[in-house]
Design a protein around this motif. Structure first.
Motif, PDB file in Angstrom:
ATOM      1  N   ASN A  49       0.847  -1.200   0.000  1.00  0.00           N
ATOM      2  CA  ASN A  49       0.000   0.000   0.000  1.00  0.00           C
ATOM      3  C   ASN A  49       0.878   1.243   0.000  1.00  0.00           C
ATOM      4  OD1 ASN A  49      -2.949  -1.055   0.538  1.00  0.00           O
ATOM      5  ND2 ASN A  49      -1.602  -2.242   1.865  1.00  0.00           N
ATOM      6  N   PRO A  50       1.654   1.456  -1.069  1.00  0.00           N
ATOM      7  CA  PRO A  50       2.646   2.539  -1.072  1.00  0.00           C
ATOM      8  C   PRO A  50       2.054   3.947  -1.064  1.00  0.00           C
ATOM      9  CG  PRO A  50       2.487   1.547  -3.249  1.00  0.00           C
ATOM     10  CD  PRO A  50       1.673   0.689  -2.328  1.00  0.00           C
ATOM     11  N   LEU A  51       0.778   4.103  -1.405  1.00  0.00           N
ATOM     12  CA  LEU A  51       0.165   5.436  -1.404  1.00  0.00           C
ATOM     13  C   LEU A  51      -0.680   5.681  -0.154  1.00  0.00           C
ATOM     14  CD1 LEU A  51      -0.968   5.736  -5.143  1.00  0.00           C
ATOM     15  CD2 LEU A  51       1.111   6.613  -4.067  1.00  0.00           C
ATOM     16  N   LEU A  52      -0.592   4.782   0.833  1.00  0.00           N
ATOM     17  CA  LEU A  52      -1.398   4.886   2.045  1.00  0.00           C
ATOM     18  C   LEU A  52      -0.515   5.311   3.215  1.00  0.00           C
ATOM     19  CD1 LEU A  52      -4.197   4.410   3.343  1.00  0.00           C
ATOM     20  CD2 LEU A  52      -3.516   2.027   3.695  1.00  0.00           C
ATOM     21  N   PHE A  53      -0.922   6.373   3.912  1.00  0.00           N
ATOM     22  CA  PHE A  53      -0.166   6.899   5.043  1.00  0.00           C
ATOM     23  C   PHE A  53      -1.106   7.156   6.209  1.00  0.00           C
ATOM     24  CE2 PHE A  53       2.234   7.986   1.316  1.00  0.00           C
ATOM     25  CZ  PHE A  53       3.552   7.798   1.687  1.00  0.00           C
ATOM     26  N   SER A  54      -0.566   7.071   7.424  1.00  0.00           N
ATOM     27  CA  SER A  54      -1.339   7.435   8.607  1.00  0.00           C
ATOM     28  C   SER A  54      -0.710   8.665   9.240  1.00  0.00           C
ATOM     29  CB  SER A  54      -1.367   6.293   9.628  1.00  0.00           C
ATOM     30  OG  SER A  54      -2.071   6.697  10.778  1.00  0.00           O
ATOM     31  N   PRO A  55      -1.411   9.808   9.247  1.00  0.00           N
ATOM     32  CA  PRO A  55      -0.855  11.021   9.842  1.00  0.00           C
ATOM     33  C   PRO A  55      -0.996  11.060  11.359  1.00  0.00           C
ATOM     34  CG  PRO A  55      -3.001  11.506   8.936  1.00  0.00           C
ATOM     35  CD  PRO A  55      -2.715  10.063   8.617  1.00  0.00           C
ATOM     36  N   THR A  56      -1.685  10.074  11.938  1.00  0.00           N
ATOM     37  CA  THR A  56      -1.872  10.018  13.390  1.00  0.00           C
ATOM     38  C   THR A  56      -1.327   8.699  13.911  1.00  0.00           C
ATOM     39  OG1 THR A  56      -4.062   9.007  13.188  1.00  0.00           O
ATOM     40  CG2 THR A  56      -3.965  11.420  13.264  1.00  0.00           C
ATOM     41  N   VAL A  57      -1.213   8.621  15.224  1.00  0.00           N
ATOM     42  CA  VAL A  57      -0.826   7.358  15.851  1.00  0.00           C
ATOM     43  C   VAL A  57      -1.840   6.293  15.460  1.00  0.00           C
ATOM     44  CG1 VAL A  57      -0.519   6.206  18.076  1.00  0.00           C
ATOM     45  CG2 VAL A  57       0.188   8.589  17.794  1.00  0.00           C
ATOM     46  N   PHE A  58      -1.361   5.092  15.170  1.00  0.00           N
ATOM     47  CA  PHE A  58      -2.278   4.000  14.862  1.00  0.00           C
ATOM     48  C   PHE A  58      -3.250   3.811  16.021  1.00  0.00           C
ATOM     49  CE2 PHE A  58       1.287   2.471  12.094  1.00  0.00           C
ATOM     50  CZ  PHE A  58       0.606   2.546  10.900  1.00  0.00           C
ATOM     51  N   LEU A  59      -4.543   3.696  15.703  1.00  0.00           N
ATOM     52  CA  LEU A  59      -5.547   3.595  16.754  1.00  0.00           C
ATOM     53  C   LEU A  59      -5.328   2.365  17.629  1.00  0.00           C
ATOM     54  CD1 LEU A  59      -8.814   4.704  14.931  1.00  0.00           C
ATOM     55  CD2 LEU A  59      -7.398   6.011  16.509  1.00  0.00           C
ATOM     56  N   ALA A  60      -4.854   1.264  17.053  1.00  0.00           N
ATOM     57  CA  ALA A  60      -4.577   0.079  17.866  1.00  0.00           C
ATOM     58  C   ALA A  60      -3.498   0.388  18.892  1.00  0.00           C
ATOM     59  CB  ALA A  60      -4.156  -1.091  16.982  1.00  0.00           C
ATOM     60  N   GLU A  61      -2.465   1.116  18.473  1.00  0.00           N
ATOM     61  CA  GLU A  61      -1.396   1.482  19.398  1.00  0.00           C
ATOM     62  C   GLU A  61      -1.907   2.465  20.440  1.00  0.00           C
ATOM     63  OE1 GLU A  61       1.434   2.965  16.620  1.00  0.00           O
ATOM     64  OE2 GLU A  61       2.340   1.004  16.280  1.00  0.00           O
ATOM     65  N   LEU A  62      -2.760   3.392  20.022  1.00  0.00           N
ATOM     66  CA  LEU A  62      -3.322   4.364  20.945  1.00  0.00           C
ATOM     67  C   LEU A  62      -4.178   3.663  21.996  1.00  0.00           C
ATOM     68  CD1 LEU A  62      -3.656   7.382  21.645  1.00  0.00           C
ATOM     69  CD2 LEU A  62      -5.681   7.379  20.179  1.00  0.00           C
ATOM     70  N   ALA A  63      -4.988   2.707  21.579  1.00  0.00           N
ATOM     71  CA  ALA A  63      -5.827   1.974  22.528  1.00  0.00           C
ATOM     72  C   ALA A  63      -4.971   1.202  23.521  1.00  0.00           C
ATOM     73  CB  ALA A  63      -6.770   1.027  21.776  1.00  0.00           C
ATOM     74  N   VAL A  64      -3.863   0.613  23.048  1.00  0.00           N
ATOM     75  CA  VAL A  64      -2.959  -0.104  23.954  1.00  0.00           C
ATOM     76  C   VAL A  64      -2.354   0.862  24.961  1.00  0.00           C
ATOM     77  CG1 VAL A  64      -0.776  -1.368  24.106  1.00  0.00           C
ATOM     78  CG2 VAL A  64      -2.457  -1.997  22.362  1.00  0.00           C
ATOM     79  N   THR A  65      -1.946   2.046  24.499  1.00  0.00           N
ATOM     80  CA  THR A  65      -1.418   3.061  25.407  1.00  0.00           C
ATOM     81  C   THR A  65      -2.458   3.437  26.453  1.00  0.00           C
ATOM     82  OG1 THR A  65       0.051   3.928  23.703  1.00  0.00           O
ATOM     83  CG2 THR A  65      -0.438   5.384  25.544  1.00  0.00           C
ATOM     84  N   ASN A  66      -3.699   3.633  26.006  1.00  0.00           N
ATOM     85  CA  ASN A  66      -4.778   3.955  26.945  1.00  0.00           C
ATOM     86  C   ASN A  66      -4.940   2.861  27.989  1.00  0.00           C
ATOM     87  OD1 ASN A  66      -5.319   6.301  25.529  1.00  0.00           O
ATOM     88  ND2 ASN A  66      -7.057   5.460  24.406  1.00  0.00           N
ATOM     89  N   MET A  67      -4.937   1.597  27.566  1.00  0.00           N
ATOM     90  CA  MET A  67      -5.133   0.497  28.504  1.00  0.00           C
ATOM     91  C   MET A  67      -3.956   0.368  29.462  1.00  0.00           C
ATOM     92  SD  MET A  67      -8.158  -0.296  27.753  1.00  0.00           S
ATOM     93  CE  MET A  67      -8.320  -1.530  29.021  1.00  0.00           C
ATOM     94  N   LYS A  68      -2.745   0.638  28.995  1.00  0.00           N
ATOM     95  CA  LYS A  68      -1.580   0.620  29.890  1.00  0.00           C
ATOM     96  C   LYS A  68      -1.749   1.659  31.002  1.00  0.00           C
ATOM     97  CE  LYS A  68       1.985  -0.752  26.530  1.00  0.00           C
ATOM     98  NZ  LYS A  68       2.653  -1.885  27.145  1.00  0.00           N
ATOM     99  N   GLN A  69      -2.198   2.858  30.622  1.00  0.00           N
ATOM    100  CA  GLN A  69      -2.385   3.915  31.612  1.00  0.00           C
ATOM    101  C   GLN A  69      -3.516   3.570  32.576  1.00  0.00           C
ATOM    102  OE1 GLN A  69      -2.876   7.442  29.209  1.00  0.00           O
ATOM    103  NE2 GLN A  69      -0.662   7.816  29.130  1.00  0.00           N
ATOM    104  N   ILE A  70      -4.581   2.973  32.063  1.00  0.00           N
ATOM    105  CA  ILE A  70      -5.696   2.574  32.930  1.00  0.00           C
ATOM    106  C   ILE A  70      -5.236   1.530  33.941  1.00  0.00           C
ATOM    107  CG2 ILE A  70      -7.898   1.313  32.926  1.00  0.00           C
ATOM    108  CD1 ILE A  70      -8.474   2.847  30.243  1.00  0.00           C
TER     109      ILE A  70
END
Length: 202
Positions: A49-70
């Motif tokens: 997927n060479p034309l696909l980019f994510s300008p934000t943190v991956f939501l899966a990674e963000l959710a993991v970060t949230n759960m770590k903090q919880i």
């Protein structure tokens, strides 16, 4: 319309991201996506997927970060129940939180979908209550989550609730929500004239 305009790049959309990406890809348009399902595709096959980019943190990674903090702030949270609308965004968020909870060693006792426009969530909440969750994740909109949390408090479903789009002010307006902590992990620091979120570490 984006393709017909001759655009070389497009930001979004979040809802309907997959069919939009197919159109963009056929027209060699660079796609900047905030969508969970396209982020998952990009994580699985970046070279394909060479034309696909994510300008934000991956939501899966963000959710993991949230759960770590919880887990760090509330070590008594061990069992998680998830409710989300049965649309693309709601189910993507629910899948992200289920992945995150299980990645952090928590038990997901249920992940239930509901139709948009629903106002009575007591049947799902009653089923959850019988399985003793510690944390109820209520997605998606403020209106939906507010109704879920209000009914969950009335039924004494879980000692903690979470929604990631409401502000502290909106949480404080939920009848009965002062009886439990409502966790509000957001993409950025959230300002409230009533209170700021303690222990916020961006």
């Amino acid at each position: 319309a984006v393709a017909d305009s001759g655009a070389i790049g497009g930001l979004g959309p979040d809802l309907g991201a997959v069919p939009s990406y197919e159109v963009f890809k056929q027209n060699d348009i660079i796609t900047f996506t905030p969508a969970f399902d396209l982020q998952a595709r990009l994580m699985e096959d970046p070279e394909g997927n060479p034309l696909l980019f994510s300008p934000t943190v991956f939501l899966a990674e963000l959710a993991v970060t949230n759960m770590k903090q919880i887990k760090a702030l509330f070590p008594d949270v061990e069992r998680v129940a998830i409710m989300a609308p049965n649309d693309e965004q709601g189910q993507a968020n629910a899948a992200g939180y289920q992945f995150a909870a299980e990645s952090e060693g928590l038990t997901v006792i249920g992940n239930e979908a509901f139709p948009h426009g629903a106002t009575d969530f007591t049947s799902i909440l009653t089923e959850f209550k019988g399985q003793n969750p510690d944390l109820l994740i209520a997605e998606q909109s403020v209106e939906e989550a507010s109704a879920i949390i209000q009914q969950a408090v009335q039924l004494d479903v879980a000692p903690y609730a979470l929604n990631d789009v409401m502000t502290p002010d909106q949480a404080q307006e939920i009848p009965g929500a002062d009886k439990i902590p409502v966790i509000i992990p957001n993409f950025s620091p959230t300002y409230s004239p009533n209170a700021t979120i303690p222990d916020y570490d961006p």
